[in-house]
Design an enzyme around this catalytic site. Structure first.
Site, PDB file in Angstrom:
ATOM      1  N   GLU A 103       0.829  -1.216   0.000  1.00 29.78           N
ATOM      2  CA  GLU A 103       0.000   0.000   0.000  1.00 29.78           C
ATOM      3  C   GLU A 103       0.860   1.260   0.000  1.00 29.78           C
ATOM      4  O   GLU A 103       1.965   1.281   0.525  1.00 29.78           O
ATOM      5  CB  GLU A 103      -0.909   0.011   1.232  1.00 29.78           C
ATOM      6  CG  GLU A 103      -2.298  -0.553   0.966  1.00 29.78           C
ATOM      7  CD  GLU A 103      -3.194   0.397   0.180  1.00 29.78           C
ATOM      8  OE1 GLU A 103      -2.690   1.269  -0.564  1.00 29.78           O
ATOM      9  OE2 GLU A 103      -4.419   0.274   0.310  1.00 29.78           O
ATOM     10  N   PHE A 156      -2.756  16.132   3.979  1.00 29.12           N
ATOM     11  CA  PHE A 156      -2.962  15.532   2.669  1.00 29.12           C
ATOM     12  C   PHE A 156      -1.673  15.627   1.866  1.00 29.12           C
ATOM     13  O   PHE A 156      -1.152  16.703   1.630  1.00 29.12           O
ATOM     14  CB  PHE A 156      -4.111  16.214   1.921  1.00 29.12           C
ATOM     15  CG  PHE A 156      -4.539  15.421   0.721  1.00 29.12           C
ATOM     16  CD1 PHE A 156      -5.392  14.330   0.856  1.00 29.12           C
ATOM     17  CD2 PHE A 156      -4.050  15.735  -0.545  1.00 29.12           C
ATOM     18  CE1 PHE A 156      -5.761  13.575  -0.245  1.00 29.12           C
ATOM     19  CE2 PHE A 156      -4.421  14.980  -1.652  1.00 29.12           C
ATOM     20  CZ  PHE A 156      -5.280  13.904  -1.507  1.00 29.12           C
TER      21      PHE A 156
HETATM   22  P1  IMP Z   1      -8.292   4.549   3.950  1.00 29.34           P
HETATM   23  O1  IMP Z   1      -7.084   4.018   4.707  1.00 29.34           O
HETATM   24  O2  IMP Z   1      -9.364   3.505   3.750  1.00 29.34           O
HETATM   25  O3  IMP Z   1      -8.815   5.823   4.556  1.00 29.34           O
HETATM   26  O4  IMP Z   1      -7.882   4.932   2.477  1.00 29.34           O
HETATM   27  C1  IMP Z   1      -6.581   5.060   2.091  1.00 29.34           C
HETATM   28  C2  IMP Z   1      -6.557   5.499   0.643  1.00 29.34           C
HETATM   29  O5  IMP Z   1      -6.995   6.860   0.523  1.00 29.34           O
HETATM   30  C3  IMP Z   1      -5.147   5.445   0.120  1.00 29.34           C
HETATM   31  O6  IMP Z   1      -4.867   4.209  -0.498  1.00 29.34           O
HETATM   32  C4  IMP Z   1      -5.105   6.615  -0.830  1.00 29.34           C
HETATM   33  O7  IMP Z   1      -5.511   6.203  -2.104  1.00 29.34           O
HETATM   34  C5  IMP Z   1      -6.102   7.602  -0.257  1.00 29.34           C
HETATM   35  N1  IMP Z   1      -5.421   8.607   0.583  1.00 29.34           N
HETATM   36  C6  IMP Z   1      -5.423   8.692   1.936  1.00 29.34           C
HETATM   37  N2  IMP Z   1      -4.700   9.736   2.373  1.00 29.34           N
HETATM   38  C7  IMP Z   1      -4.205  10.339   1.259  1.00 29.34           C
HETATM   39  C8  IMP Z   1      -3.358  11.501   1.050  1.00 29.34           C
HETATM   40  O8  IMP Z   1      -2.880  12.182   1.976  1.00 29.34           O
HETATM   41  N3  IMP Z   1      -3.075  11.802  -0.243  1.00 29.34           N
HETATM   42  C9  IMP Z   1      -3.546  11.073  -1.294  1.00 29.34           C
HETATM   43  N4  IMP Z   1      -4.339   9.991  -1.138  1.00 29.34           N
HETATM   44  C10 IMP Z   1      -4.668   9.627   0.130  1.00 29.34           C
HETATM   45 MG    MG Z   2      -4.250   3.139  -2.084  1.00 31.34          MG
END
Ligand code: IMP
Ligand code: MG
Length: 183
Positions: A103, A156
């Site tokens: 990831e 971000f």
């Molecule tokens: P979560 O852990 O289910 O909230 O989702 C993670 C996904 O959201 C990652 O694989 C990224 O694609 C996206 N994501 C989360 N934080 C960021 C960031 O700071 N920049 C760009 N994409 C992000």
């Molecule tokens: Mg991702």
């Protein structure tokens, strides 16, 4: 893409290309050791994990296989809901396989916990996670990320596979975007 090409859009660099390179080789050595007598299936989640997958898999010395999934989580644009839809499934049968999810970043971890449960239900022998970046919220969910490159603040970020509206993925460093870009 070099930082100089997008300098006006960037507030600050969090992790440099060089720091990423060093950390990736450390992680690769740990993974080589952990999976020494296995042949792990490296599973990348499109599209963010493309860069980590390319560099990590090449830094490893043991033979590995590679496969990809594309998934989308329902919910508003910035908050993931944990409800997941498969857009592109694996080509590989994971029964009895040691799966290593590769990831880019773990934020809420909701998508990831769904993915782990999904792979375990399909009969994978083991499911582990390596992530280049981890944000503080990831600690709130029960997701066991075995290997993490860098813990970063809750901002971000873009670059090294991570995008904002499909931009900045090819930036070599990981950087915080200027708020001006969003507005
Ligand atoms: P979560 O852990 O289910 O909230 O989702 C993670 C996904 O959201 C990652 O694989 C990224 O694609 C996206 N994501 C989360 N934080 C960021 C960031 O700071 N920049 C760009 N994409 C992000
Ligand atoms: Mg991702």
């Amino acid at each position: 893409m070099d930082l100089s090409s997008v300098e006006k859009d960037i507030e600050k660099v969090l992790v440099t290309e060089e720091q990423i390179k060093v950390r990736i080789s450390e992680l690769a050595a740990e993974l080589d050791q952990h999976y020494a007598d296995k042949r792990p299936l490296l599973l990348g989640v499109l599209k963010g994990a493309v860069m980590v997958m390319a560099d990590l898999s090449r830094a490893m010395q043991i033979p590995v296989e590679m496969d990809w999934m594309a998934i989308s989580s329902y919910g508003s644009g910035t908050v993931s809901s944990g409800v997941v839809r498969i857009l592109k499934d694996l080509d590989t049968d994971v029964i009895g396989r040691h799966v290593l999810i590769v990831e880019d970043i773990i934020d809420s971890g909701l998508t990831l916990s769904w993915l782990i449960a999904n792979l375990e239900a399909r009969g994978a022998a083991s499911v582990k996670v390596v992530a280049l970046l981890r944000k503080p919220d990831a600690a709130k969910v029960e997701v066991n990320v075995a290997w993490v490159g860098f813990d970063i603040p809750n901002e971000f970020v873009v670059g090294y596979g991570l995008d904002y509206a499909e931009r900045y993925r090819t930036l070599k460093d990981v950087a915080v975007l200027s708020p001006a870009v969003y507005s």
